[in-house]
Design a protein around this motif. Structure first.
Motif, PDB file in Angstrom:
ATOM      1  N   ASN A  64      -0.473  -1.126   6.426  1.00  0.00           N
ATOM      2  CA  ASN A  64      -0.901   0.371   5.504  1.00  0.00           C
ATOM      3  C   ASN A  64       0.269   0.805   4.703  1.00  0.00           C
ATOM      4  O   ASN A  64       0.295   2.128   5.081  1.00  0.00           O
ATOM      5  CB  ASN A  64      -1.851   1.215   6.758  1.00  0.00           C
ATOM      6  CG  ASN A  64      -2.118   0.672   7.180  1.00  0.00           C
ATOM      7  OD1 ASN A  64      -3.218   0.087   6.616  1.00  0.00           O
ATOM      8  ND2 ASN A  64      -2.716   1.320   8.627  1.00  0.00           N
TER       9      ASN A  64
ATOM     10  N   SER B 229       1.540   2.213   0.998  1.00  0.00           N
ATOM     11  CA  SER B 229       1.953   2.115  -0.683  1.00  0.00           C
ATOM     12  C   SER B 229       2.889   2.069  -1.114  1.00  0.00           C
ATOM     13  O   SER B 229       4.062   2.710  -0.725  1.00  0.00           O
ATOM     14  CB  SER B 229       1.969   3.543  -0.931  1.00  0.00           C
ATOM     15  OG  SER B 229       0.826   4.368  -0.002  1.00  0.00           O
TER      16      SER B 229
ATOM     17  N   LYS C 117      -1.271  -4.945   3.740  1.00  0.00           N
ATOM     18  CA  LYS C 117      -1.991  -4.368   4.424  1.00  0.00           C
ATOM     19  C   LYS C 117      -2.146  -4.129   5.718  1.00  0.00           C
ATOM     20  O   LYS C 117      -3.150  -3.739   5.960  1.00  0.00           O
ATOM     21  CB  LYS C 117      -3.235  -5.717   3.841  1.00  0.00           C
ATOM     22  CG  LYS C 117      -4.049  -5.931   2.687  1.00  0.00           C
ATOM     23  CD  LYS C 117      -4.637  -6.527   2.225  1.00  0.00           C
ATOM     24  CE  LYS C 117      -5.111  -7.451   1.198  1.00  0.00           C
ATOM     25  NZ  LYS C 117      -6.430  -8.374   0.840  1.00  0.00           N
TER      26      LYS C 117
ATOM     27  N   ASN D  23      -2.634   3.617   0.405  1.00  0.00           N
ATOM     28  CA  ASN D  23      -2.606   1.818   0.550  1.00  0.00           C
ATOM     29  C   ASN D  23      -2.801   1.046  -0.953  1.00  0.00           C
ATOM     30  O   ASN D  23      -2.208   0.563  -0.929  1.00  0.00           O
ATOM     31  CB  ASN D  23      -3.812   0.933   1.003  1.00  0.00           C
ATOM     32  CG  ASN D  23      -3.444   1.920   2.900  1.00  0.00           C
ATOM     33  OD1 ASN D  23      -2.534   2.215   3.759  1.00  0.00           O
ATOM     34  ND2 ASN D  23      -4.585   2.305   3.661  1.00  0.00           N
TER      35      ASN D  23
END
Length: 238
Positions: free
Chosen positions: A181, A183, A178, A30
């Motif tokens: 989730n 990255s 967000k 994240n």
């Protein structure tokens, strides 16, 4: 926070020229890392190496402690939206899944669930020429999200947009990342964008390019003071 991607001592050469070297960093779950550097220094080449598009490099790239050898770990979204003119929004969105052999009976319901999050509900059957630049970029991003790959690589995704649209999409992207989730490794030339979106900055400079600084971003970060430092780090030696 768990590290999901470890980049260690990357070096890329083209013919007799070293493009970058000694590139090492970790990406955590994240987390959003922005890579900043002067134009032409090799930022996009670095994303190509990380993604697996470019396999000619020295060093190691490990995903969840395993040596990655496949592009299947990454979703890559570029500054050009690369939408197919004769396909509508939903068909463009599921195109990557279609290439992977997933039939529309399975991909359509998944795509339709995301349309509201991407502010595309009601536009599913419009064609690229009927969309604003911001909408086109969101279609490009939903295509990346639909792959379900754990790491999103973004190469200046908002650079073709006007400042108002870009600012709105930056706010939207923060929320969507967000919620889902993700990255992210983001390449950008925009210092304000990097400070707004990221948890961490990696500054590249030199010839060959190297990491000259790594900066963690949090709510207490003084952006104005930091911008002065970053501009200094980004200056090219004449």
């Amino acid at each position: 926070m768990n590290s999901i991607l470890k980049v260690k001592n990357l070096k890329k050469s083209y013919q007799d020229k070293v493009i970058f070297e000694k590139i090492s960093f970790d990406l955590h779950e994240n987390q959003i890392i922005s890579i900043l550097g002067p134009s032409g220094i090799g930022k996009t080449t670095l994303l190509n190496v990380i993604s697996g598009i470019d396999k000619e490099f020295d060093g190691s790239i490990n995903l969840n402690s395993k040596n990655h050898q496949s592009k299947e770990n990454f979703a890559f979204s570029q500054s050009k939206d690369l939408l197919i003119p004769w396909k509508n929004v939903i068909d463009n969105a599921v195109f990557s899944l279609e290439l992977s052999g997933i039939k529309k009976e399975k991909s359509y319901p998944v795509a339709k669930k995301l349309m509201s999050d991407f502010f595309l509900k009601g536009s599913e059957f419009k064609y690229p020429h009927q969309l604003s630049k911001g909408m086109r970029q969101r279609v490009s991003l939903i295509r990346s999200f639909l792959t379900g790959r754990p790491i999103l690589l973004l190469d200046e995704p908002f650079s073709p947009l006007d400042s108002i649209t870009r600012d709105d999409l930056q706010d939207w992207l923060i929320d969507i990342l967000k919620k889902h989730n993700k990255s992210v490794v983001l390449v950008t030339h925009d210092i304000d964008e990097a400070l707004k979106i990221s948890n961490k900055l990696i500054i590249l400079n030199g010839e060959p390019a190297k990491i000259v600084d790594e900066i963690d971003i949090n709510k207490k970060t003084n952006h104005n003071k930091l911008k002065v430092k970053i501009r200094s780090l980004l200056k090219r030696n004449e």
